[in-house]
Design an enzyme around this catalytic site. Sequence first.
Site, mmCIF file in Angstrom:
data_model
loop_
_atom_site.group_PDB
_atom_site.id
_atom_site.type_symbol
_atom_site.label_atom_id
_atom_site.label_comp_id
_atom_site.label_asym_id
_atom_site.label_seq_id
_atom_site.Cartn_x
_atom_site.Cartn_y
_atom_site.Cartn_z
ATOM 1 C CE1 TYR A 88 -3.942 1.975 -0.053
ATOM 2 C CE2 TYR A 88 -2.545 3.472 1.172
ATOM 3 C CZ TYR A 88 -3.671 3.243 0.417
ATOM 4 O OH TYR A 88 -4.522 4.266 0.125
ATOM 5 C CD1 TRP A 140 0.110 7.161 -2.599
ATOM 6 C CD2 TRP A 140 0.355 8.708 -4.175
ATOM 7 N NE1 TRP A 140 -0.988 7.966 -2.547
ATOM 8 C CE2 TRP A 140 -0.869 8.926 -3.502
ATOM 9 C CE3 TRP A 140 0.709 9.568 -5.208
ATOM 10 C CZ2 TRP A 140 -1.726 9.970 -3.834
ATOM 11 C CZ3 TRP A 140 -0.142 10.609 -5.528
ATOM 12 C CH2 TRP A 140 -1.357 10.798 -4.850
#
Length: 748
Positions: A110, A112
């Site tokens: 999880y 970016w």
Amino acid sequence: MTNPISLCHWGAFEAEVANGRLIAAKPMQGSGADPDMIGALPQLVYSEKRVDQPYIREGWLRDRALSDGTMRGHDRMVPVSWDVALKLVSEELDRVRTDHGHKALFAGSYGWSSAGRFHHARSQIRRFFGAFGGFTDQTGNYSWGAAQIILQHVLGSQDAVSSAATSWDSICGNTDAFIAFGGLNPKNWRVTSGGAGFHHMPAHIQRAADQGTKFVVISPVADDIPPELEADWIAPRPGSDTAIMLGLCHEMLRRGRADRTFLDRFCIGSETLIAHLNGDLDQQPKTLDWAASIADVPVQSLTDLADIIETGRVMLTASWSLQRAHHGEQTYWALIALAAMLGQIGLPGGGFTFGYGSLNAVGQGARKGLVPALPTLGNKAGMSIPVARFVDMLEQPGKSIPFNGQLITYPDTKLIYWAGGNPFHHAQDLFRLERLWTRPETIIVHEQFWTATANRADIVLPATTSLERSDIGGTSRDPNVFYMPKLIDPVGQARNDFDIFADLAEWLGFGEVFTEGRDETAWLRHLWSGTETRATAQGLTAPSFDELIKTGVWQVPLPDKPEIYLSDFRQNPIENPLPTDSGKIELASARIGSFHYEDVAEHPAWVAPAEWIGDAPPDALALLTRQPAKFLHSQLGQTDLAGDQPPKICIHPSEADQRGFREKDLVRVSSPRGACLARIARTEQCRRGIAVMETGPWYEGNKAGLDHGGNPNAVTLDIGTSPLSQATAAQTCLVTLERYLEDQEQTG
């Protein structure tokens, strides 16, 4: 020396590479990307905190699965060769699958991780464990997890938060009043998931203002207003936005402004909602006085707001942050209800859109479906839990929880395999996570840097950054698709996630299933061929893959007309029904009502959050957490952009005076979960009763329950928004502040 173009989450950039080393990076000409964030890339990639080779925790290397998990973060990390590391990882994966089954394998990812779509860590790890036969996965996200679920019931899909938005070309010249719940903070426009070729938001906001659009910002923090924008500011208590929206709905009914024709034709459940607004069941009409009392704002401010939205074309928006709170689903549902009352959904410049203040690319005209994605291989023998309930899973294996009308039973997690992201940053109540992190038998991490998660792993495999591999990047919200060339060789012994998983798949006997016989280049060509096919279906001619490599970017032609969210539905709801149970906008949901959740009604309603400043002790403050101004989550936190540590905590001068705090005083920020350090910043841009911290600092918790790094997630509340979505409720948190004296603390 070369100057190729590439992409990261904070924008497109030109790289200066000399003798195989990244010398400098600057925003691509005309992109509007932030030069400080782009310019920090060389410092990032060559950081002293890079993981240089595989490492194994000494206790685990000696005792394997029988090792003492409480020594994670304390044992020496032993450097080993890749062959040794891959052998041990493959043996451990096979052991856990054989002894405990696929659900005991938690494959976490999880964050970016990369703007590139092939080397997207979450896609890679899901594909690997799908080929392995199954695993425990995560569903939803931290950004808009509550919205994702409620919108599926109300509108039939999550598109309104994930991809669809009325474009600024429709707003400019059409919108008379733009009402922004949660603000329009310009720092959020510096980032886009998947990167962007053009940072358009400042120009669009200014263009709308120049063409006569009036802006009203409803936020406890004044710097949620762009500095050049002359906007009205209403500063409510955190957690009261739903009450304000319902109060405005009631006022529109009282004034006879509610569009009954729209409600009857395009909505279902309006009479149920109106009964709630009138107080037919609880004897409490949802008046502006009621809303003002909850929000702690002058009722005249809400009356003035009602005057503004009563006439003309109105665009309503809410930031993502508002639904990251206890009962956060209700805010988005109530905003849709208010837009339905005004009857302008689907019209140019009217209706609602989520996230204009949360991400750069929202409202930018772009065609959909042209950015490739790595296909996964399913999860046949596995399961999935709500992403924000990860720590609960570790604490209560075998427990069943309600989730969107179903029961989810937590597995007994024996092995955590994490690739992409840093749970010791994005999770809430980090001290609780640290206690429960000791329970699994083995924790394996792919990491680029020695984050708090890597420091607490059993096996750490060094991963490349997006600068050290080739990829294709972009987002459906931006009209550009980029080729991302490999700019430099991997630092140290770092390897691509794909290559790590490909080798492990060979060790475990399913290499061909995972790779399909393709290396990186072959995969990129294969994925791009899918883009070419989809482009042809839209009447476009995409460049060949070789042409994309040569030019670096495909500037996709803009759509033929501006996007207006739900315009097709508005034009003909019979031929273009919504994918809801009724085919209409559900202002009351019989399906949600059938779940019989105690704190989730079948219509939007304001419910006091678990920690509510409205009835808090006098020394408490409502803590709001937000992204840093110059880096993304904890990314770039290892560069000079992190600034002074610990970070600042912003409070109103009257709150500082009441506590005897001067500017830059070091304070302990405490809640029942733990404490972190921060430095006082006195500012009248915060309303009274709140404190604001940025979430970028790396966690440095100690045994005394104090995070010296200053990550506010050390004190936030780790509960689900509701049984409906079980999303994060990070914005629901009360804290106290006291001056910190180092000699009074045990550092443990």
